[in-house]
Design a protein around this motif. Structure first.
Motif, PDB file in Angstrom:
ATOM      1  N   ALA A 197       0.956  -1.929   0.369  1.00 36.92           N
ATOM      2  CA  ALA A 197       0.113  -0.039  -0.134  1.00 36.92           C
ATOM      3  C   ALA A 197       0.766   1.432   0.122  1.00 36.92           C
ATOM      4  CB  ALA A 197      -0.662   0.168   1.129  1.00 36.92           C
ATOM      5  N   LEU A 198       2.298   1.302   0.845  1.00 37.25           N
ATOM      6  CA  LEU A 198       2.594   2.303   0.635  1.00 37.25           C
ATOM      7  C   LEU A 198       3.710   2.871  -0.211  1.00 37.25           C
ATOM      8  CD1 LEU A 198       4.400   1.804   4.153  1.00 37.25           C
ATOM      9  CD2 LEU A 198       2.698   3.317   3.424  1.00 37.25           C
ATOM     10  N   TRP A 199       4.290   1.512  -0.869  1.00 35.53           N
ATOM     11  CA  TRP A 199       4.077   1.420  -2.842  1.00 35.53           C
ATOM     12  C   TRP A 199       3.865   2.300  -3.603  1.00 35.53           C
ATOM     13  CZ3 TRP A 199       6.020  -4.171  -2.159  1.00 35.53           C
ATOM     14  CH2 TRP A 199       7.214  -4.503  -1.682  1.00 35.53           C
ATOM     15  N   LEU A 200       2.415   2.029  -3.359  1.00 38.18           N
ATOM     16  CA  LEU A 200       1.185   2.474  -4.082  1.00 38.18           C
ATOM     17  C   LEU A 200       1.369   3.873  -4.431  1.00 38.18           C
ATOM     18  CD1 LEU A 200      -1.166   0.098  -4.250  1.00 38.18           C
ATOM     19  CD2 LEU A 200      -0.280  -0.095  -5.915  1.00 38.18           C
ATOM     20  N   VAL A 201       1.369   4.441  -3.467  1.00 39.76           N
ATOM     21  CA  VAL A 201       1.281   6.012  -3.078  1.00 39.76           C
ATOM     22  C   VAL A 201       2.062   6.482  -3.413  1.00 39.76           C
ATOM     23  CG1 VAL A 201       1.281   7.591  -1.014  1.00 39.76           C
ATOM     24  CG2 VAL A 201      -0.271   6.159  -0.332  1.00 39.76           C
ATOM     25  N   ALA A 202       4.290   5.739  -3.344  1.00 40.91           N
ATOM     26  CA  ALA A 202       4.941   6.342  -3.497  1.00 40.91           C
ATOM     27  C   ALA A 202       4.762   6.183  -5.036  1.00 40.91           C
ATOM     28  CB  ALA A 202       6.277   5.367  -3.324  1.00 40.91           C
ATOM     29  N   SER A 203       4.559   5.409  -5.580  1.00 40.90           N
ATOM     30  CA  SER A 203       4.290   4.969  -6.967  1.00 40.90           C
ATOM     31  C   SER A 203       2.771   6.345  -7.907  1.00 40.90           C
ATOM     32  CB  SER A 203       3.558   3.524  -7.197  1.00 40.90           C
ATOM     33  OG  SER A 203       5.040   2.649  -7.018  1.00 40.90           O
ATOM     34  N   ALA A 204       2.374   6.330  -7.565  1.00 41.77           N
ATOM     35  CA  ALA A 204       1.418   7.899  -7.323  1.00 41.77           C
ATOM     36  C   ALA A 204       1.956   8.743  -7.869  1.00 41.77           C
ATOM     37  CB  ALA A 204      -0.110   7.643  -6.843  1.00 41.77           C
ATOM     38  N   VAL A 205       3.085   9.397  -6.347  1.00 40.75           N
ATOM     39  CA  VAL A 205       3.335  10.422  -6.938  1.00 40.75           C
ATOM     40  C   VAL A 205       4.399  11.002  -7.626  1.00 40.75           C
ATOM     41  CG1 VAL A 205       5.132  12.349  -5.079  1.00 40.75           C
ATOM     42  CG2 VAL A 205       3.312  10.963  -3.291  1.00 40.75           C
TER      43      VAL A 205
ATOM     44  N   TYR B 280       8.789   1.225   7.686  1.00 39.06           N
ATOM     45  CA  TYR B 280       8.120   0.529   7.896  1.00 39.06           C
ATOM     46  C   TYR B 280       8.585  -0.522   9.091  1.00 39.06           C
ATOM     47  CZ  TYR B 280       4.927  -3.597   8.388  1.00 39.06           C
ATOM     48  OH  TYR B 280       3.199  -4.629   9.147  1.00 39.06           O
TER      49      TYR B 280
ATOM     50  N   CYS C 252      10.708   3.019  -2.617  1.00 39.77           N
ATOM     51  CA  CYS C 252      10.137   1.637  -1.993  1.00 39.77           C
ATOM     52  C   CYS C 252      10.266   0.845  -0.709  1.00 39.77           C
ATOM     53  CB  CYS C 252       9.189   0.677  -3.509  1.00 39.77           C
ATOM     54  SG  CYS C 252       8.544   1.208  -4.323  1.00 39.77           S
TER      55      CYS C 252
END
Length: 162
Positions: free
Chosen positions: A36-44, A81, A74
């Motif tokens: 989930a955190l990786w998806l946020v980073a990818s979106a940014v 985390y 990531c």
């Protein structure tokens, strides 16, 4: 002295459990918050790439410097985390249901350097098809590579009395 009160003379100290199965279950569980955190980073990264004018209708080019930077970010996010969780209570979200906890060899909270070393060596262990985890079955102290390298220990906590 009754026969129940006599000390056992042939009781050798038992080896601690390797906890490999529990570790892998916790790792699988921890994959989801990390993803989930990786998806946020990818979106940014994607939004920044698109707004910069480079990515109008195209993704970040595979194996480009920008994609390597995203992978590194990531890796750092997952490390943040894990190390923050280990430092604040000895457990990630995935370790809680399995009652696992990371401590220093002395039982205290490990220093940040040891936790980041644990994370880095654990990453190499996974990259080697999990060999560092399986190693715990053969190690004399039942330690995985990242336990031994960082001076940390994985403990399984007893069940709470209800």
């Amino acid at each position: 002295m009754s026969s129940n009160d006599t000390p056992a003379t042939d009781s050798a100290p038992t080896k601690p459990a390797a906890l490999v199965g529990w570790r892998l279950l916790a790792l699988f569980y921890d994959f989801w918050p990390a993803a989930a955190l990786w998806l946020v980073a990818s979106a940014v990264f994607t939004v920044a790439y698109t707004l910069s004018g480079h990515g109008q209708r195209e993704n970040i080019e595979p194996f480009s410097a920008l994609q390597w930077a995203l992978w590194f970010v990531c890796w750092l996010i997952a490390g943040g985390y894990a190390t923050l969780s280990w430092r604040r209570g000895g457990q990630t979200l995935g370790m809680r249901p399995w009652r696992l906890r990371v401590t220093g060899a002395d039982g205290a909270a490990p220093p940040w350097r040891a936790l980041w070393l644990r994370y880095a060596v654990g990453t190499l262990s996974l990259a080697a098809l999990g060999l560092g985890f399986w190693w715990a079955w053969f190690d004399r102290d039942r330690l995985a590579w990242h336990d031994r390298a960082s001076g940390t220990r994985m403990q399984r906590l007893p069940k709470r009395a209800k």
